[in-house]
Enzyme design. Sequence first.
Site, PDB file in Angstrom:
ATOM      1  N   HIS B 238      -6.964 -15.233  20.851  1.00  0.00           N
ATOM      2  CA  HIS B 238      -6.018 -14.826  19.803  1.00  0.00           C
ATOM      3  C   HIS B 238      -4.724 -14.265  20.367  1.00  0.00           C
ATOM      4  CE1 HIS B 238      -4.580 -12.994  16.031  1.00  0.00           C
ATOM      5  NE2 HIS B 238      -4.279 -11.957  16.779  1.00  0.00           N
ATOM      6  N   GLU B 396       4.889  -3.573  -6.459  1.00  0.00           N
ATOM      7  CA  GLU B 396       6.182  -3.205  -5.866  1.00  0.00           C
ATOM      8  C   GLU B 396       6.428  -3.945  -4.557  1.00  0.00           C
ATOM      9  OE1 GLU B 396       3.901  -0.946  -6.830  1.00  0.00           O
ATOM     10  OE2 GLU B 396       4.836   0.003  -8.582  1.00  0.00           O
ATOM     11  N   HIS B 460       5.112  11.930  -7.825  1.00  0.00           N
ATOM     12  CA  HIS B 460       6.242  11.138  -8.298  1.00  0.00           C
ATOM     13  C   HIS B 460       7.588  11.705  -7.863  1.00  0.00           C
ATOM     14  CE1 HIS B 460       3.115   9.246 -10.553  1.00  0.00           C
ATOM     15  NE2 HIS B 460       3.949   8.426 -11.158  1.00  0.00           N
TER      16      HIS B 460
END
Lengths: 648, 648
Positions: B238, B396, B460
């Site tokens: 990988h 978002e 908030h």
Amino acid sequence: MRLTIACTLTPSGHPGGAIGMAVFGVALWKYTMRYAPHSPYWFNRDRFILSNGHTCLFQYANLYLSGYKAMTWEQLLSYHSERLDSLCPGHPKIEHEGIELTTGPLGQGIANAVGLAIATKHLAATFNRPGFEVVNNQTWCSIGDVYLQDSNNLTVIYDNNQITCDGSVDLTNTEDVNKKMGACGWEVIDVIDGVNDVEGIVAALEKGRDPKRTKPLFINVRSIIGVGSAVAGQVVSHGAPLGKDNVAAIKKAHGWDTEKVFHIPDKVKKFYGDIPARGEKHVREWNDLLPRYTEEHPDLSATFKHRMAGKLPSNWASLIPSSFPSDPTPSCKSNNTVIAKILAECPTFIVGTADLTPSVNLTWPNSETFNPPSLTPISGNKGSYKGRYLHYGIREHAMEAIANGLAPFSLRTTIPITSTFFIFYLPAAPAVRIRALQKLHVIHVATHDSIGAGEDGPTHQPVELAALYRAMPNLEYMRPGDSEEVAGAWTPAINHTHHTTGPSIISVSRHAIPQLPGLACCAAVARGAYVLHDGADAAVTLIAAGAELGFPLAVARYLPERHNLAARVVSFPCHKLFREQPLSYQREVLRRHEDIPAVVIEPYVCLGWERYNYRYFGFTEESMAGRIIGFVGEFGEGKVRRGEFVEL
Amino acid sequence: MRLTIACTLTPSGHPGGAIGMAVFGVALWKYTMRYAPHSPYWFNRDRFILSNGHTCLFQYANLYLSGYKAMTWEQLLSYHSERLDSLCPGHPKIEHEGIELTTGPLGQGIANAVGLAIATKHLAATFNRPGFEVVNNQTWCSIGDVYLQDSNNLTVIYDNNQITCDGSVDLTNTEDVNKKMGACGWEVIDVIDGVNDVEGIVAALEKGRDPKRTKPLFINVRSIIGVGSAVAGQVVSHGAPLGKDNVAAIKKAHGWDTEKVFHIPDKVKKFYGDIPARGEKHVREWNDLLPRYTEEHPDLSATFKHRMAGKLPSNWASLIPSSFPSDPTPSCKSNNTVIAKILAECPTFIVGTADLTPSVNLTWPNSETFNPPSLTPISGNKGSYKGRYLHYGIREHAMEAIANGLAPFSLRTTIPITSTFFIFYLPAAPAVRIRALQKLHVIHVATHDSIGAGEDGPTHQPVELAALYRAMPNLEYMRPGDSEEVAGAWTPAINHTHHTTGPSIISVSRHAIPQLPGLACCAAVARGAYVLHDGADAAVTLIAAGAELGFPLAVARYLPERHNLAARVVSFPCHKLFREQPLSYQREVLRRHEDIPAVVIEPYVCLGWERYNYRYFGFTEESMAGRIIGFVGEFGEGKVRRGEFVEL
């Protein structure tokens, strides 16, 4: 039975969802959950997470009705007000009895619940013995539209009301949620009448507790937002007060007195009245189990009690080596040298990474993976629930939100350590932020700090992240400069306790950095900054941290030899810890009282360093020396004014 | 045919995935995609996004083989080196021909592809007419394990090699990906032999272009990481070099000369050799279509050419009102007053919000929703592909990553405007960051700025986000203080162009703030800061921005009356724009040359304000005045030194 509390009196809030979910409230708090309102922090209580935190009126009302003493009638009426002492703000907060975790930012609560469920699985696998299920609590989580891992002790209740702010959910999402959850390995139960069918919901929830199941349970409850009001099922009932007439209509439909406001009928009080006594019975039964457990399994019981008390082995600090190799070493590697013994011998730590195990170097000899014992991955890393190494997958945000569930299971019983590249603490930031708000004890090891990750390019160079994490309240962002300082960073990080300090980020390099034996000081890291090299005749103070700490030392040797200029050097691993020092110490370290200028050497955006003075970029000794000389000259001539900030 | 380039020479990189995906490279660049290597920015080209950006060696090799002129042999050999002029860094970059967008941070590229596909749908619905498909390009996206919206012009190719850094994917994820994608509304095609079955992949890809389909297409290709090497299917292939022996073994298996390194056999060159000419034929056919389109649809064609040239209507600035009501107004409302006419009359702007339409106030009269015409949501907001209002849902991060696909479709043909609460620009930050790195033209309206969102609590209140966005390179974070300043913020935000500036955030309040007619200056916002109120005898400079701009003005009236102290007031909407001003202007605004102290009034974490001096918290006129008086006194007495930073 419906909740119509307070919806007309507050100028905002989310009444509709709370009303729509009333039926699950009855099913959970009255019929299904094992908890004790009068012993709210009982260790083996079922945990409930309100992932759709904006519907918290639903939870507050149930806490009141079930008999939580702190949740008084006056408190309930303070819902969504700006009262600073309100236990009922617009989103639930960890500080309040009956609330396991602060929720609000959507998408995190469900992962918090996964973390709590992991904590139970791990503790149960570690401490339970046949006949002695000292840890067997369930985790319940309710989620809203929008949302949507392996544990049979986790039940998610989906409040499927099909309404969001902008309209019906199908405006933005037309997925078949049951099929999707099934494809993700969940058992799915549908409750069609989510308005009245308490029995159906209780039966589904009870299935959540059935130990014969092997999958986590997803209960899809078809509820109606603002049910009973004229705006039932409509967007307007989501985030605006229902209005007097609507509330009266709902009361009328339930045969309540429409004139009485803020009134709970006696029959409702009676219905919930038996809960505290039932809760105390759960606590008593568990308390009775413990002495028998101690008798049968004395050593295990002693460890269990030690863990429940939030204690680490008393010798943990002595497990950190006291000296380190002097060859240049990546601080990521230093970090493993510092912490591997603690990880091996202190079972409190649950370590995990977001698919970067080979890079972040946080394993220890014989570390075991946490995973269902039934799972045998193709690559062979078979695990058990006793394992303390968690492969989170490439899910940085989920990793941190899960850790936010692991941390508060019970005070310091489990302390999560997470790790990924520093740049990936940007997607993880919303979960780190809410952890910092709650002062949860989580330790982050951020690797590939600095701009050493050159060939991955700017997408992997976290130049502005130091500013974010230095600005985040309650969090200690530390950049240790060699192995000694890495050891020094772990002491404050481990000594944190819930609700007194908060989380830490220990930011370490991928590339080898010089070791500073005899200069770097382990104990001084806890003061945030300290003098690494001093001189009474110094004309400038050079400040650096982390992977760049070697630069000012090199240039401080070069400057007197080539330019006849003496420099002091300050190591500055942590802004927050330094700000907490007395002003006298801060001035001593910075020597501002003697008005010599300071140069900060850090390859990050300079925002936040201005208070300590200036900043520099370009890292050869000669170029650094040249610019420092130029700057000191301009300062002497008054071209750069005292305290004025200049980017060179 | 396999890619074995450079895997042994670089100390790092991701060879295994690139080798495993070689077969899709042939299917895409040789057989399926419509593109023109010699006209790399042809408007109607198919777009390809490598969401698993770490496998970019795969893309670089195909760009070389297909004939992109900038991708020379020397460039190809510079893969994953630290060469500053390399077109082949460890993750693909937008600056290079054939790369549509910078990718790397996992989880974003697929949303970028959704954005590009939306741009096509919207432009096609707006400009195509029967017989004139001037916009009909496809969007192709490859993703890796780990990943995982509605558009029939989007095809996702899943490189299902079942290996990540930590082990096999089932260590962390046991979902049934086909069922999950099906439940999410995708058509799913399985390609079992993802190692050799080029025809199968091409047939699946061609299905992606079939206009009769109604769903986006998900092609699950079972590939083998590091195929052909002894470490095929293993974790070690990988992210580490394969080593000489492994590379030789692969060459031998394909009948290549094992002694030759960095060699491309002639038959491979010939195989890819017809691509540039074929590409130019696509461009010619499209160029021939345009004059006929112009003849048949002259007005539409004129608009199309105007849009393709990245032009806005020449009168756009006159659409902003030149005066505003003087009553206190939420700047979120001012914002709609400023911009509604521009949104209605300039079709370049694609506006959207993450399920906060009622709160962010960004709609305009007769605005139409972008959605499939076949969808009729329960709430009735039926849309069309011509619509320019996008309901992103509560996503978002995806919203911003989708906008990152809309913005670069072609220079300023579509300019996305996104909006949500400022606090939700934290989950969105990884996509905003990569946009800023690419200097993409996206305008964000962040509402609920400041701490005015009181009753929602600290979850908030974005106290540390201003520090993050002030630190983020290339981004203008603006806090306008009244309607006049909101108008002033939009001018620099709209005047941005790709690759010269970058994105902007216009941060506006939910609560009503005083209007400052005759004081606030629209044009001065572009300078970052300016003097709002001056006085030759001032003893202190008060600095504020955004929702707090009324505070220093109120206290500057109060101080002379009550305390006989004159104060200057500076409005400071944008750090970045101010830093770009000449030092003489900066000193004039701050009056540092006269050594009077400055106080910054902002309810955010102070990080970043230190260079302008001091900071203050607590917002009544009396308390502000008291603290300012105390501070000016200490400054006069020398207790607070010049340039020293103090938090009051």
